[in-house]
Write an enzyme that holds these catalytic residues in place. Structure first.
Site, short mmCIF file in Angstrom:
data_model
loop_
_atom_site.label_atom_id
_atom_site.label_comp_id
_atom_site.label_asym_id
_atom_site.label_seq_id
_atom_site.Cartn_x
_atom_site.Cartn_y
_atom_site.Cartn_z
N ARG A 37 42.16 53.24 -1.53
CA ARG A 37 41.92 52.97 -0.11
C ARG A 37 41.24 54.14 0.60
O ARG A 37 40.68 53.98 1.68
CB ARG A 37 43.24 52.66 0.60
CG ARG A 37 43.76 51.26 0.34
CD ARG A 37 44.84 50.87 1.33
NE ARG A 37 45.30 49.51 1.09
CZ ARG A 37 46.44 49.20 0.48
NH1 ARG A 37 47.22 50.17 0.05
NH2 ARG A 37 46.78 47.95 0.31
N ILE A 48 38.90 44.37 7.21
CA ILE A 48 39.32 43.23 6.38
C ILE A 48 39.43 43.63 4.91
O ILE A 48 40.40 43.27 4.23
CB ILE A 48 38.32 42.07 6.54
CG1 ILE A 48 38.24 41.61 8.00
CG2 ILE A 48 38.70 40.89 5.64
CD1 ILE A 48 37.15 40.61 8.29
N PHE A 49 38.45 44.38 4.41
CA PHE A 49 38.44 44.85 3.03
C PHE A 49 39.77 45.50 2.63
O PHE A 49 40.37 46.24 3.41
CB PHE A 49 37.37 45.94 2.87
CG PHE A 49 36.08 45.48 2.25
CD1 PHE A 49 35.96 44.27 1.62
CD2 PHE A 49 34.97 46.31 2.30
CE1 PHE A 49 34.76 43.87 1.05
CE2 PHE A 49 33.77 45.93 1.74
CZ PHE A 49 33.66 44.71 1.11
N GLU A 50 40.19 45.28 1.39
CA GLU A 50 41.32 45.99 0.78
C GLU A 50 42.56 45.98 1.67
O GLU A 50 43.29 46.96 1.77
CB GLU A 50 40.92 47.42 0.41
CG GLU A 50 39.82 47.46 -0.64
CD GLU A 50 39.42 48.86 -1.04
OE1 GLU A 50 40.21 49.79 -0.80
OE2 GLU A 50 38.32 49.02 -1.58
N GLY A 51 42.81 44.85 2.30
CA GLY A 51 43.95 44.70 3.19
C GLY A 51 43.50 44.69 4.63
O GLY A 51 43.06 45.72 5.15
#
EC number: 1.3.-.-
Length: 650
Positions: free
Chosen positions: A291, A420-423
């Site tokens: 992340r 939005i990406f990766e959670g």
């Protein structure tokens, strides 16, 4: 939907609990912050790379900049595709092996160096950052480094380092943040010597051009097989794999993101990463460090926004003076500059903590992702407002009429996906909240169990009283109430004292929420989200102050400027924190839930009258899929061909 997997709320929660890391073997600055403690010594002095590592990083960035000067981001934007020669150039520099150990052909660079690379390439075009990040942060390299066997590393990492692009396949048409619903299967075959994969994966970043895939699929429980969601390394050209779509998005015009069908795809058992059932845990552990790439990418774009805002606000004159001298615009420039300083500090601190390995950074990395994504989007929006109509106009249109091709609207579009990406930000707040209240849940026991009876709750209350009898008194008084505390930080000491006091206040309010709602606390997502947002701001204030002091120590002139930026940021962040504290108990959460339920039940459909919805009749909200062979053309392609000797060739 034929392959929809039905699970209860309890089953989904159980899988999430089973997959999270439950132990805390190392200290965590952010975890302590949520518990009302301010362990400044964990981040001060501000950690930094060794002189040798810094020199190595700078030398690489010089070469990277020379290459990027030959790359035209507008070509990517117009074609909605990264040209092969750009990818070849990145591969020749070693960009696909930045974090891969040198024994496997990688550059073995630090997280700090990796993030600086992502910042730089992203400012040419965000799709370049997405390409490298998806490959190394969540693609094959990171899961193998964490949980792969020696043989798996030997087989796959050299290829990844040489430019064999990898992708991560988790999401499905009906499975987003709730993996308990996963329908893709991996059925043991050949007396357990292999698995047969079946399913459809959605939003497979890099999936269109990948050589190697990390695929998450559910292994049925059977004799000799513990089953569960499992992770596999899969050759992307295996029989039965079809890239059926290349998706198009609001931003990231060059991203190679698709829909991949797997039908009777044979995968040797040696390609299983870890054990059966460990897939989701591996994915979540991978994301702890993975992340950190998104904050770097967001910060790179925010830096670009600062440069544009500064130059434009001097050049553009309205009402007799540069627009930047008007207070309405000056406040935006101040916000952009101050926020940039904090973004830089958060990314550097989190990355260096990851490199040192002395701390558990799962919360810090998640906070960095959440906060950076949100703040960079605000920076982009403020820049667009400063640029006015030119901010809304495309770079190509600006150039066509003889003006500087400043891609502000593209920057705003590209930034938006980071929330939005990766959670998504909403999911990140829930994940962080779960970690933040971990000590409370442990102490509360059955008090937080919605299925516990009165006897069990009474017993749990007796046990919890011991924990809180020792913990609560420590939240009454702290170093933040002493006027001389942290005086080595000069003018910034007052902000660190604010963090210390606010940390205790945050912990007290978390306890009040636990006491009030007990097992229902998990449903109070507005309350939990504000708790997390307060923690994120306190983390950012801490990072900014500690970094400014480190700069002052190293270079008094630069340090004075850093103090000015940190001071402005801390004052802005303090206002946000105070507003969030007020909103914990004075908000519209209850009425919002009631009104939303009424909306969902169709109570106010008359409000929708007088419009046309041309999407009606174009298809279902969620596409269904059936197992079986693909009926579509395979859209897969390769940027590079990587030989077994790991040499990258077009």
């Amino acid at each position: 939907m034929a392959q929809q997997t039905q699970v209860t709320e309890e089953q989904a929660r159980a899988l999430a609990e089973e997959s999270r890391e439950s132990g805390w073997d190392k200290p965590s600055f952010a975890k302590e912050l949520f518990l009302g403690r301010f362990p400044l010594g964990l981040i001060h002095p501000f950690p930094k790379p060794s002189d040798a590592e810094e020199a190595r990083t700078e030398a690489f960035l010089v070469k990277l900049r020379e290459f990027l000067d030959t790359v035209d981001g507008s070509v990517i934007e117009r074609a909605a595709q990264i040209p092969d020669e750009y990818v070849k150039g990145l591969a020749e520099l070693g960009c696909f092996g930045l974090k891969i150990p040198s024994e496997y052909g990688g550059l073995n660079m630090s997280q700090v160096a990796y993030n600086r690379v992502l910042m730089m390439v992203t400012t040419v075009h965000s799709s370049l950052g997405a390409l490298l990040s998806a490959h190394q942060s969540i693609g094959v390299p990171e899961p193998l480094k964490l949980a792969g066997t020696a043989e798996q590393k030997r087989r796959f990492l050299p290829r990844c380092a040489a430019g064999a692009i990898s992708a991560f396949l988790l999401t499905e048409p009906d499975v987003g943040s709730d993996p308990a619903r996963m329908a893709s299967t991996a059925t043991p075959i050949d007396d357990g010597q292999a698995y047969e994969l079946e399913g459809v994966k959605l939003w497979t970043t890099n999936g269109v051009v990948a050589d190697l895939l990390v695929v998450m699929a559910r292994v049925p429980r059977s004799e000799g097989h513990r089953g569960g969601i499992s992770a596999f390394v899969v050759e992307a050209d295996s029989p039965g794999i079809t890239v059926e779509r290349r998706n198009k998005f609001m931003g990231l015009r060059g991203i190679e993101n698709g829909v991949t069908r797997l039908h009777r795809v044979r995968v040797p058992k040696d390609n299983l990463i870890g054990r059966e059932g460990d897939g989701l845990k591996i994915a979540l552990t991978t994301l702890n460090a993975g992340r950190l790439s998104l904050p770097a990418i967001a910060t790179g774009v925010a830096k670009q926004a600062l440069k544009i805002a500064r130059e434009w606000s001097v050049e553009r004159v309205q009402w007799g003076k540069p627009v930047g001298q008007h207070e309405a615009v000056a406040s935006k420039i101040s916000f952009i500059a101050a926020t940039n300083y904090a973004l830089d500090a958060v990314v550097e601190l989190s990355s260096q903590m990851a490199d040192e390995g002395r701390n558990d950074i799962r919360i810090e990395a998640a906070l960095a992702k959440l906060w950076s994504s949100e703040m960079a989007c605000l920076v982009g929006d403020e820049l667009l407002q400063i640029r006015g109509g030119r901010g809304y106009e495309t770079a190509e249109s600006l150039a066509a009429r003889g003006e500087r091709a400043v891609p502000v609207e593209q920057m705003v579009r590209d930034l938006r996906i980071n929330r939005i990406f990766e959670g998504s930000s909403e999911i990140m707040r829930l994940l962080i909240a779960r970690e933040a209240v971990d000590a409370h849940l442990t102490a509360a026991g059955d008090l937080a169990n919605p299925k516990a009876d009165l006897r069990q709750k009474a017993a749990a209350a007796a046990g919890a009283s011991g924990f809180y009898a020792k913990w609560l008194p420590k939240l009454v008084f702290g170093e933040g109430q002493l006027p001389t505390t942290y005086r080595e930080f000069g003018a910034l000491a007052t902000h660190l004292r604010f963090v210390e006091r606010s940390s205790r206040k945050l912990a007290r309010n978390t306890f009040y929420g636990m006491a009030r709602w007990q097992a229902s606390l998990e449903k109070k997502q507005g309350f939990l989200g504000r708790i997390v947002d307060i923690g994120a701001e306190l983390f950012a204030i801490s990072a900014a102050c500690v970094r400014a002091e480190a700069q002052r120590t190293a270079d008094p002139v630069e340090g004075e400027q850093a103090y000015e930026l940190a001071e402005a940021f801390c004052q802005q962040a303090t206002l946000r924190v105070e507003a969030l504290f007020d909103a914990l108990w004075s908000n519209t959460d209850s009425i919002d839930v009631r009104l939303a339920n009424d909306v969902l039940e169709g109570r106010y459909t008359w409000l929708e009258q007088g419009i046309l919805d041309q999407s009606e009749g174009t298809g279902p909200w969620i596409a269904s899929w059936e197992p079986g062979p693909s009926t579509e053309a395979n859209l897969a392609r390769r940027f590079l061909t990587v030989s077994p000797s790991s040499e990258a060739k077009l």
